[in-house]
Design a protein around this motif. Sequence first.
Motif, PDB file in Angstrom:
ATOM      1  N   LEU A   1       3.199  -4.205  10.220  1.00  0.00           N
ATOM      2  CA  LEU A   1       1.934  -4.201   9.200  1.00  0.00           C
ATOM      3  C   LEU A   1       2.119  -5.307   8.196  1.00  0.00           C
ATOM      4  CD1 LEU A   1       1.948  -0.269   8.619  1.00  0.00           C
ATOM      5  CD2 LEU A   1       0.122  -1.641  10.252  1.00  0.00           C
ATOM      6  N   PHE A   2       1.014  -5.583   7.811  1.00  0.00           N
ATOM      7  CA  PHE A   2       1.005  -6.842   6.631  1.00  0.00           C
ATOM      8  C   PHE A   2      -0.117  -6.398   5.842  1.00  0.00           C
ATOM      9  CE2 PHE A   2       2.546  -8.736  10.531  1.00  0.00           C
ATOM     10  CZ  PHE A   2       3.744  -9.275   9.957  1.00  0.00           C
ATOM     11  N   GLU A   3      -0.071  -6.965   4.315  1.00  0.00           N
ATOM     12  CA  GLU A   3      -1.255  -6.587   3.404  1.00  0.00           C
ATOM     13  C   GLU A   3      -1.880  -8.128   3.299  1.00  0.00           C
ATOM     14  OE1 GLU A   3       0.395  -5.417  -0.235  1.00  0.00           O
ATOM     15  OE2 GLU A   3       1.263  -3.367   0.840  1.00  0.00           O
TER      16      GLU A   3
ATOM     17  N   LYS B   1     -12.088  -6.321  -1.543  1.00  0.00           N
ATOM     18  CA  LYS B   1     -11.498  -5.419  -0.607  1.00  0.00           C
ATOM     19  C   LYS B   1     -10.065  -5.479  -0.172  1.00  0.00           C
ATOM     20  CE  LYS B   1     -16.002  -4.886   2.019  1.00  0.00           C
ATOM     21  NZ  LYS B   1     -16.687  -4.981   3.216  1.00  0.00           N
ATOM     22  N   GLN B   2      -9.180  -4.359   0.040  1.00  0.00           N
ATOM     23  CA  GLN B   2      -7.941  -4.678   0.450  1.00  0.00           C
ATOM     24  C   GLN B   2      -7.691  -4.360   1.756  1.00  0.00           C
ATOM     25  OE1 GLN B   2      -5.765  -2.348  -2.424  1.00  0.00           O
ATOM     26  NE2 GLN B   2      -6.048  -3.937  -4.120  1.00  0.00           N
ATOM     27  N   TRP B   3      -6.975  -4.955   2.665  1.00  0.00           N
ATOM     28  CA  TRP B   3      -6.924  -4.748   4.024  1.00  0.00           C
ATOM     29  C   TRP B   3      -5.385  -4.359   4.511  1.00  0.00           C
ATOM     30  CZ3 TRP B   3     -11.243  -4.402   6.769  1.00  0.00           C
ATOM     31  CH2 TRP B   3     -12.203  -5.015   6.151  1.00  0.00           C
ATOM     32  N   ARG B   4      -5.239  -3.724   5.386  1.00  0.00           N
ATOM     33  CA  ARG B   4      -3.878  -3.136   6.101  1.00  0.00           C
ATOM     34  C   ARG B   4      -3.986  -3.858   7.262  1.00  0.00           C
ATOM     35  NH1 ARG B   4      -3.856   2.008   5.510  1.00  0.00           N
ATOM     36  NH2 ARG B   4      -2.815   1.903   3.786  1.00  0.00           N
ATOM     37  N   ILE B   5      -3.227  -4.850   7.573  1.00  0.00           N
ATOM     38  CA  ILE B   5      -3.274  -5.722   8.912  1.00  0.00           C
ATOM     39  C   ILE B   5      -2.495  -5.320   9.811  1.00  0.00           C
ATOM     40  CG2 ILE B   5      -3.508  -8.023   9.886  1.00  0.00           C
ATOM     41  CD1 ILE B   5      -4.171  -8.863   6.833  1.00  0.00           C
ATOM     42  N   LYS B   6      -2.644  -4.470  11.126  1.00  0.00           N
ATOM     43  CA  LYS B   6      -1.588  -4.409  11.854  1.00  0.00           C
ATOM     44  C   LYS B   6      -1.570  -5.542  13.211  1.00  0.00           C
ATOM     45  CE  LYS B   6      -1.958  -1.077  15.004  1.00  0.00           C
ATOM     46  NZ  LYS B   6      -1.750   0.345  15.495  1.00  0.00           N
ATOM     47  N   VAL B   7      -0.400  -6.208  13.415  1.00  0.00           N
ATOM     48  CA  VAL B   7      -0.349  -7.061  14.380  1.00  0.00           C
ATOM     49  C   VAL B   7       0.566  -6.651  15.565  1.00  0.00           C
ATOM     50  CG1 VAL B   7       0.368  -9.367  15.097  1.00  0.00           C
ATOM     51  CG2 VAL B   7      -0.545  -9.078  12.689  1.00  0.00           C
ATOM     52  N   THR B   8       0.216  -6.651  16.591  1.00  0.00           N
ATOM     53  CA  THR B   8       0.972  -6.193  17.796  1.00  0.00           C
ATOM     54  C   THR B   8       1.382  -7.384  18.569  1.00  0.00           C
ATOM     55  OG1 THR B   8      -0.213  -4.106  17.652  1.00  0.00           O
ATOM     56  CG2 THR B   8       1.070  -4.565  19.868  1.00  0.00           C
ATOM     57  N   HIS B   9       2.507  -7.456  18.910  1.00  0.00           N
ATOM     58  CA  HIS B   9       3.085  -8.712  19.769  1.00  0.00           C
ATOM     59  C   HIS B   9       3.133  -8.023  21.352  1.00  0.00           C
ATOM     60  CE1 HIS B   9       6.086 -11.119  22.014  1.00  0.00           C
ATOM     61  NE2 HIS B   9       5.134 -11.847  21.256  1.00  0.00           N
ATOM     62  N   VAL B  10       2.176  -8.537  21.984  1.00  0.00           N
ATOM     63  CA  VAL B  10       1.920  -7.713  23.312  1.00  0.00           C
ATOM     64  C   VAL B  10       3.037  -7.776  24.046  1.00  0.00           C
ATOM     65  CG1 VAL B  10       0.558  -7.637  25.464  1.00  0.00           C
ATOM     66  CG2 VAL B  10      -0.687  -8.093  23.194  1.00  0.00           C
ATOM     67  N   GLN B  11       3.768  -8.865  24.426  1.00  0.00           N
ATOM     68  CA  GLN B  11       4.761  -8.703  25.264  1.00  0.00           C
ATOM     69  C   GLN B  11       6.108  -8.106  24.887  1.00  0.00           C
ATOM     70  OE1 GLN B  11       3.064 -11.660  24.104  1.00  0.00           O
ATOM     71  NE2 GLN B  11       1.952 -12.211  26.086  1.00  0.00           N
TER      72      GLN B  11
ATOM     73  N   ALA C   1      -8.117  -0.618   3.510  1.00  0.00           N
ATOM     74  CA  ALA C   1      -7.186   0.215   2.662  1.00  0.00           C
ATOM     75  C   ALA C   1      -7.902   0.697   1.460  1.00  0.00           C
ATOM     76  CB  ALA C   1      -5.912  -0.608   2.563  1.00  0.00           C
ATOM     77  N   ALA C   2      -8.604  -0.220   0.692  1.00  0.00           N
ATOM     78  CA  ALA C   2      -9.361   0.129  -0.513  1.00  0.00           C
ATOM     79  C   ALA C   2     -10.083  -0.856  -1.011  1.00  0.00           C
ATOM     80  CB  ALA C   2      -8.044   0.267  -1.712  1.00  0.00           C
ATOM     81  N   ILE C   3     -10.929  -0.607  -1.789  1.00  0.00           N
ATOM     82  CA  ILE C   3     -11.914  -1.579  -2.616  1.00  0.00           C
ATOM     83  C   ILE C   3     -11.763  -1.517  -4.006  1.00  0.00           C
ATOM     84  CG2 ILE C   3     -14.456  -2.018  -3.018  1.00  0.00           C
ATOM     85  CD1 ILE C   3     -14.927  -0.747  -0.202  1.00  0.00           C
ATOM     86  N   GLU C   4     -11.365  -2.535  -4.832  1.00  0.00           N
ATOM     87  CA  GLU C   4     -10.980  -2.617  -6.314  1.00  0.00           C
ATOM     88  C   GLU C   4     -12.655  -2.295  -7.052  1.00  0.00           C
ATOM     89  OE1 GLU C   4      -9.512  -5.935  -7.703  1.00  0.00           O
ATOM     90  OE2 GLU C   4      -7.785  -5.844  -6.185  1.00  0.00           O
ATOM     91  N   LYS C   5     -12.644  -1.248  -7.566  1.00  0.00           N
ATOM     92  CA  LYS C   5     -13.843  -0.599  -8.360  1.00  0.00           C
ATOM     93  C   LYS C   5     -14.345  -1.825  -9.207  1.00  0.00           C
ATOM     94  CE  LYS C   5     -12.798   4.050  -8.262  1.00  0.00           C
ATOM     95  NZ  LYS C   5     -12.745   5.265  -8.949  1.00  0.00           N
TER      96      LYS C   5
END
Length: 59
Positions: free
Chosen positions: A41-43, A25-35, A16-20
Motif C-alpha cells: 500500500l502507498f499514499e 482527494k487523498q488516495w490509498r494505492i495498492k500495487v500488486t506485483h503479479v509474479q 481514502a478521504a476528501i479535504e473539506k
Amino acid sequence: MEINQIASFVVRFQLAAIEKETGKKQWRIKVTHVQEERETLFESVEEAMEFMQEMAEEA
C-alpha cells in the motif's frame, strides 16, 4: 540478464478521504506485483512508481 523477463503489476486506487476546505482527494494505492503475488500500500503515486521501478529492476 534474460531478454524475456516480465514484471507485471496491478494498481488499484481507492479514495481514502476528501479535504473539506480544498476538495483535494487523498488516495490509498495498492500495487500488486503479479509474479510474486506481493501487495503493498502507498499514499502517493510517486511512491508506488518507485516501488514498481525497483521491482522491475530486480526481475
